[in-house]
Design an enzyme around this catalytic site. Structure first.
Site, PDB file in Angstrom:
ATOM      1  N   ASP A   1      37.475  35.058  51.691  1.00 49.30           N
ATOM      2  CA  ASP A   1      37.265  35.691  50.393  1.00 49.30           C
ATOM      3  C   ASP A   1      35.791  36.088  50.299  1.00 49.30           C
ATOM      4  O   ASP A   1      34.900  35.231  50.406  1.00 49.30           O
ATOM      5  CB  ASP A   1      37.651  34.727  49.266  1.00 49.30           C
ATOM      6  CG  ASP A   1      37.641  35.417  47.914  1.00 49.30           C
ATOM      7  OD1 ASP A   1      36.801  36.319  47.709  1.00 49.30           O
ATOM      8  OD2 ASP A   1      38.459  35.049  47.048  1.00 49.30           O
TER       9      ASP A   1
ATOM     10  N   TYR B   1      33.957  44.629  41.359  1.00 45.38           N
ATOM     11  CA  TYR B   1      33.239  44.691  40.073  1.00 45.38           C
ATOM     12  C   TYR B   1      32.025  43.775  40.033  1.00 45.38           C
ATOM     13  O   TYR B   1      31.299  43.772  39.060  1.00 45.38           O
ATOM     14  CB  TYR B   1      34.181  44.374  38.898  1.00 45.38           C
ATOM     15  CG  TYR B   1      34.940  43.073  39.038  1.00 45.38           C
ATOM     16  CD1 TYR B   1      34.328  41.851  38.752  1.00 45.38           C
ATOM     17  CD2 TYR B   1      36.254  43.057  39.475  1.00 45.38           C
ATOM     18  CE1 TYR B   1      35.011  40.665  38.900  1.00 45.38           C
ATOM     19  CE2 TYR B   1      36.954  41.882  39.620  1.00 45.38           C
ATOM     20  CZ  TYR B   1      36.328  40.678  39.331  1.00 45.38           C
ATOM     21  OH  TYR B   1      37.017  39.505  39.492  1.00 45.38           O
ATOM     22  N   LYS B   2      31.822  42.967  41.089  1.00 39.86           N
ATOM     23  CA  LYS B   2      30.638  42.093  41.134  1.00 39.86           C
ATOM     24  C   LYS B   2      29.487  42.889  41.765  1.00 39.86           C
ATOM     25  O   LYS B   2      28.991  43.818  41.158  1.00 39.86           O
ATOM     26  CB  LYS B   2      30.985  40.803  41.859  1.00 39.86           C
ATOM     27  CG  LYS B   2      31.978  39.951  41.051  1.00 39.86           C
ATOM     28  CD  LYS B   2      32.485  38.718  41.777  1.00 39.86           C
ATOM     29  CE  LYS B   2      33.453  37.947  40.877  1.00 39.86           C
ATOM     30  NZ  LYS B   2      34.254  36.953  41.603  1.00 39.86           N
TER      31      LYS B   2
ATOM     32  N   PHE C   1      36.845  29.233  44.338  1.00 36.77           N
ATOM     33  CA  PHE C   1      37.115  29.672  42.972  1.00 36.77           C
ATOM     34  C   PHE C   1      38.538  29.240  42.608  1.00 36.77           C
ATOM     35  O   PHE C   1      39.470  29.452  43.399  1.00 36.77           O
ATOM     36  CB  PHE C   1      36.987  31.188  42.906  1.00 36.77           C
ATOM     37  CG  PHE C   1      36.985  31.752  41.523  1.00 36.77           C
ATOM     38  CD1 PHE C   1      35.865  31.657  40.719  1.00 36.77           C
ATOM     39  CD2 PHE C   1      38.103  32.393  41.026  1.00 36.77           C
ATOM     40  CE1 PHE C   1      35.861  32.204  39.444  1.00 36.77           C
ATOM     41  CE2 PHE C   1      38.113  32.929  39.750  1.00 36.77           C
ATOM     42  CZ  PHE C   1      36.986  32.831  38.948  1.00 36.77           C
TER      43      PHE C   1
ATOM     44  N   ARG D   1      23.552  29.948  36.265  1.00 37.14           N
ATOM     45  CA  ARG D   1      23.692  30.775  37.465  1.00 37.14           C
ATOM     46  C   ARG D   1      22.943  32.097  37.279  1.00 37.14           C
ATOM     47  O   ARG D   1      23.082  32.752  36.242  1.00 37.14           O
ATOM     48  CB  ARG D   1      25.183  31.018  37.677  1.00 37.14           C
ATOM     49  CG  ARG D   1      25.553  31.663  38.962  1.00 37.14           C
ATOM     50  CD  ARG D   1      27.048  31.603  39.159  1.00 37.14           C
ATOM     51  NE  ARG D   1      27.743  32.541  38.272  1.00 37.14           N
ATOM     52  CZ  ARG D   1      28.922  33.103  38.550  1.00 37.14           C
ATOM     53  NH1 ARG D   1      29.534  32.802  39.672  1.00 37.14           N
ATOM     54  NH2 ARG D   1      29.487  33.933  37.713  1.00 37.14           N
TER      55      ARG D   1
END
Ligand code: PLP
Length: 397
Positions: free
Chosen positions: A184, A209-210, A113, A356
């Site tokens: 990560d 939060y994912k 990312f 996605r």
């Protein structure tokens, strides 16, 4: 066995929506609204500043960190919450680099990312002295781990394609070459079984939060292996990571163990939402979540490939090599996703051409998979995406 009908009932999902974006922002756990309201009214409202002691606000980063630790194979007392993931990436990297002082290279891959790469670049610029970020293709990471590498900084599951690295193998390779491994877990925590202790990871970071469903802006977490707990020096040496914050010493002394990775005042309201979200995780076994995630992603791939020949699978075909998302490529991916969202199927788009879809067994089942395939087929068959209003990029994609 995990009762997925029961976990699903714990989420508030808008009628008429098929939500395949829990990999970006998890939905609202029903109990979170009341939990946050209680923290606001009964704790903040009534206790005022005494809430830090009376309501246990000050302990929350480590207490909830332990609950997340159980989902990622971390030893008790090795995970703490706070800040955002980008900040935690910086912290982990800075500490790891300091522990390997004769080397100058951070190794990462082009599937990472961008924020992780940007944070690494910024840290190297601050350190100067020859520190640099080296980025290779994901399949070349293993071969690129050599005697120059101080730290590997790898995101286990690729945010675009869902491709999954082999954490145990790359960590062992890093250690054999004298490097430390920072992982990560942004797209791993709550998505797939993770065994940080078993893999021997040195540091790990991730967001809540994912897949963990703490809500927009929920705090990140950081893990430090027990063997490094008293050696890792925090670069972001804030007062709440001090050994005795309320002694107000003029000199910094790192706190005990993982406490030193705290920086400043923790987000109490967000942690209240996270606490309610973690109650749902207590109902689930990660092995069941993984098995069901694989079944759902396999079903989605088969359905889309049968109905939408214009879409190309961007994720690994072997489920063992991917996380809990499936991505397809199409040059008009952005417009196609907007057409899907307009019809209640919410996924997201990642430039340049990735559609996605996240599969989150706590609240997604076969009916949603089949429903999403049917809507996608309709959008593709009728070129329903080919409208000007679907082609204007919004600020958040
Ligand atoms: C989502 C994500 C981030 C986001 O970082 P924030 O600081 O929480 O905005 C960073 N890194 C990875 C790998 C991610 O997937």
């Amino acid at each position: 066995m995990t009762d997925f009908a029961a976990t699903r009932a714990r989420f508030q999902l808008p009628a008429g929506v098929i939500y395949l974006d829990g990999n970006s922002l998890g939905p609202l756990p029903v109990a979170a609204a009341a939990r946050v309201a209680r923290t606001v009214e009964a704790e903040w409202g009534e206790m005022l500043i005494t809430g830090w002691n009376k309501a246990g606000w000050m302990e929350m980063p480590a207490r909830l960190g332990d609950r997340i630790g159980r989902l990622i194979g971390a030893e008790p007392g090795t995970v703490v919450l706070g800040d955002t993931l980008s900040i935690k990436v910086y912290q982990a990297l800075a500490s790891a680099l300091e522990m390997n002082p004769s080397r100058r290279v951070i190794l990462s891959d082009s599937g990472n990312f961008p924020s992780d790469l940007y944070m690494a670049e910024g840290l190297c610029r601050t350190l100067g002295d020859g520190y640099r970020l080296k980025t290779v293709a994901p399949e070349e990471v293993e071969a690129a781990i050599d005697e120059t590498v101080a730290v590997t900084m790898i995101t286990e599951v690729d945010y675009r394609t869902g491709r999954k690295h082999d954490m145990a193998r790359l960590t062992a390779r890093a250690h054999a070459a004298g490097a430390l491994a920072v992982w990560d877990l942004a797209h791993s925590a709550g998505a797939i079984p993770v065994d940080l202790a078993g893999a021997g990871a040195d540091f790990a970071v991730g967001c809540t939060y994912k897949y963990l469903n703490s809500g927009p802006g929920g705090p990140a977490f950081i893990y430090v292996a027990p063997r490094h707990a008293e050696a890792a020096r925090p670069a972001l040496s804030g007062w709440l990571g001090h050994e005795a914050p309320f002694a107000f010493d003029l000199n910094y002394r790192p706190g005990r163990g993982i406490e030193r990775m705290r920086v400043g005042t923790p987000p109490v309201l967000q942690m209240a939402a996270l606490e309610a979200a973690l109650d749902v995780w207590d109902m689930a076994a990660m092995a069941d979540v993984r098995a069901r995630s694989i079944a759902l992603t396999e079903r989605f791939i088969a359905g889309v490939e049968a109905a939408c020949p214009a879409l190309t699978l961007a994720s690994p075909r072997n489920p063992a090599e991917r996380g809990s998302q499936v991505s397809f490529r199409h040059p008009e991916g952005y417009a196609i996703m907007q057409a899907l969202i307009a019809r209640g199927v919410i996924g997201d788009f990642r430039a340049p051409d990735i559609l996605r879809f996240g599969f989150t067994p706590l609240y997604i089942g076969e009916a949603e998979v089949d429903g999403a395939v049917a809507v996608l087929a309709e959008v593709m068959d009728g070129a329903l995406w080919d409208r000007p209003e679907y082609k204007t990029r919004a600020r958040v994609t």
